[in-house]
Design an enzyme around this catalytic site. Structure first.
Site, PDB file in Angstrom:
ATOM      1  N   HIS A 171       4.812   2.213   0.544  1.00  0.00           N
ATOM      2  CA  HIS A 171       3.391   2.520   0.452  1.00  0.00           C
ATOM      3  C   HIS A 171       3.128   4.015   0.609  1.00  0.00           C
ATOM      4  O   HIS A 171       3.962   4.775   1.096  1.00  0.00           O
ATOM      5  CB  HIS A 171       2.600   1.733   1.503  1.00  0.00           C
ATOM      6  CG  HIS A 171       3.030   2.011   2.917  1.00  0.00           C
ATOM      7  ND1 HIS A 171       4.096   1.392   3.504  1.00  0.00           N
ATOM      8  CD2 HIS A 171       2.523   2.852   3.861  1.00  0.00           C
ATOM      9  CE1 HIS A 171       4.240   1.818   4.749  1.00  0.00           C
ATOM     10  NE2 HIS A 171       3.293   2.723   4.990  1.00  0.00           N
ATOM     11  N   ARG A 190      10.794   7.873   5.512  1.00  0.00           N
ATOM     12  CA  ARG A 190      10.312   8.547   4.308  1.00  0.00           C
ATOM     13  C   ARG A 190      11.351   8.452   3.205  1.00  0.00           C
ATOM     14  O   ARG A 190      12.515   8.793   3.406  1.00  0.00           O
ATOM     15  CB  ARG A 190      10.016  10.025   4.597  1.00  0.00           C
ATOM     16  CG  ARG A 190       8.919  10.283   5.603  1.00  0.00           C
ATOM     17  CD  ARG A 190       8.568  11.768   5.652  1.00  0.00           C
ATOM     18  NE  ARG A 190       7.824  12.105   6.856  1.00  0.00           N
ATOM     19  CZ  ARG A 190       8.335  12.702   7.920  1.00  0.00           C
ATOM     20  NH1 ARG A 190       9.598  13.079   7.913  1.00  0.00           N
ATOM     21  NH2 ARG A 190       7.590  12.946   8.981  1.00  0.00           N
TER      22      ARG A 190
END
Length: 324
Positions: A171, A190
């Site tokens: 997301h 990340r």
């Protein structure tokens, strides 16, 4: 006992901005990406902003008041929720969060499942919620080759939208100010960060991405009454989320098994309780102790309510509003 307010903890982010000024009147300088409203996470522990406990940390308050504060069914050792505002005026990193099992194996207290409520949105605001395709090797190669965009699923979003973000779902977001309710974890892997020089966690991310996951806008179940409107958006083992639109007033009783929190997202009003009145303004987050007793929400204002639910009890309550 009284309704508690906490001092926000502001955090600068490369993707942050100044839009929190519409909710906060004490925003520090710089690009503020996050306001942690209620936190007992590592060294970031909320401090009481009102009343006789003003200046006391949430950790100290739990030690002092125990279950009278948080409830009989809530762990005093592991506070369950982290409540934030996020101002993502530029692109959030492409990221994913682990589930509980993976988090435990890697030394964390919990995984991270969350839900986003869009409070403000630019004209081009968007979120990435999931990926196209289900081949981890192809996704990994796309990361290395710098052509990840072909695997992402951006969608346009607007004010009022609500999206559930389970652990394992890739997301991101851009151009939005959101309220975020989540498990008490700040563990983020990340995948891509638009060459901003921050650490990536590609191996961990590949481990936890669920390529079958997708999500859609949550509409919820709306209950309309003369004095208020209530929307049941979401519930699971970690949290429940509802929205109240108080036209005049609404009276509730606290739950000795759990605490409640309210986030004021529009308007202003008051909470009337046995020993006094607490004013509520847009941007305030209010903690309702488990033993507060009866209280009245007096508007007009809009509130997000979140708590750790008794699922069986909540389902019976929801079903009582459904007429055949």
């Amino acid at each position: 006992m009284y309704p508690l307010k906490f001092q926000p903890i502001y955090i600068k982010k490369v993707w942050g901005g100044r839009n929190l000024t519409s909710f906060k009147d004490n925003l520090p300088e710089g690009n503020i990406g996050e306001s942690w409203e209620i936190s007992y996470n590592g060294d970031l522990i909320s401090k009481v902003a009102n009343g006789s406990y003003k200046g006391m940390g949430l950790d100290e308050l739990i030690m002092l008041l125990g279950k009278d504060l948080i409830g009989n069914k809530i762990s005093q050792e592991n506070f369950p929720l982290l409540i934030k505002f996020l101002d993502a005026q530029s692109k959030l990193s492409i990221q994913v969060h682990p589930d509980d099992e993976y988090a435990y194996k890697n030394g964390y207290d919990s995984g991270k499942t969350e839900i986003w409520v869009v409070l403000e949105a630019k004209e081009n605001a968007n979120m990435i919620l999931g990926v196209s395709g289900n081949e981890p090797e192809n996704f990994y190669n796309a990361i290395k080759n710098g052509n990840l965009e072909q695997y992402l699923k951006p969608i346009q979003v607007k004010k009022g939208d609500v999206y559930f973000i389970p652990s394992g779902l890739i997301h991101s977001m851009e151009g939005v100010l959101v309220a975020e309710i989540q498990q008490n974890s700040d563990t983020t892997y990340r995948v891509y960060d638009y060459n901003r020089g921050r650490e990536l966690h590609i191996k961990n991310a590949i481990d936890v991405i669920d390529f079958s996951l997708s999500t859609k806008k949550v509409t919820g179940l709306c209950v309309n009454k003369e004095e208020y409107e209530r929307i049941y958006y979401c519930y699971n083992q970690y949290f429940a989320l509802e929205k109240y639109k108080i036209k005049e007033s609404y009276t509730e009783i606290s739950d000795t098994d759990r605490f409640y929190t309210y986030i004021c997202i529009d308007g202003k009003g008051e909470i009337l309780y046995r020993k006094g009145i607490e004013k509520i303004n847009k941007g305030d987050t209010i903690f309702i102790p488990a033993t507060l007793g009866e209280y009245t929400l007096q508007g007009p204002f809009e509130l997000l309510k979140t708590y750790v639910p008794d699922i069986e009890k909540l389902e019976k309550e929801i079903l009582s509003h459904v007429k055949c």
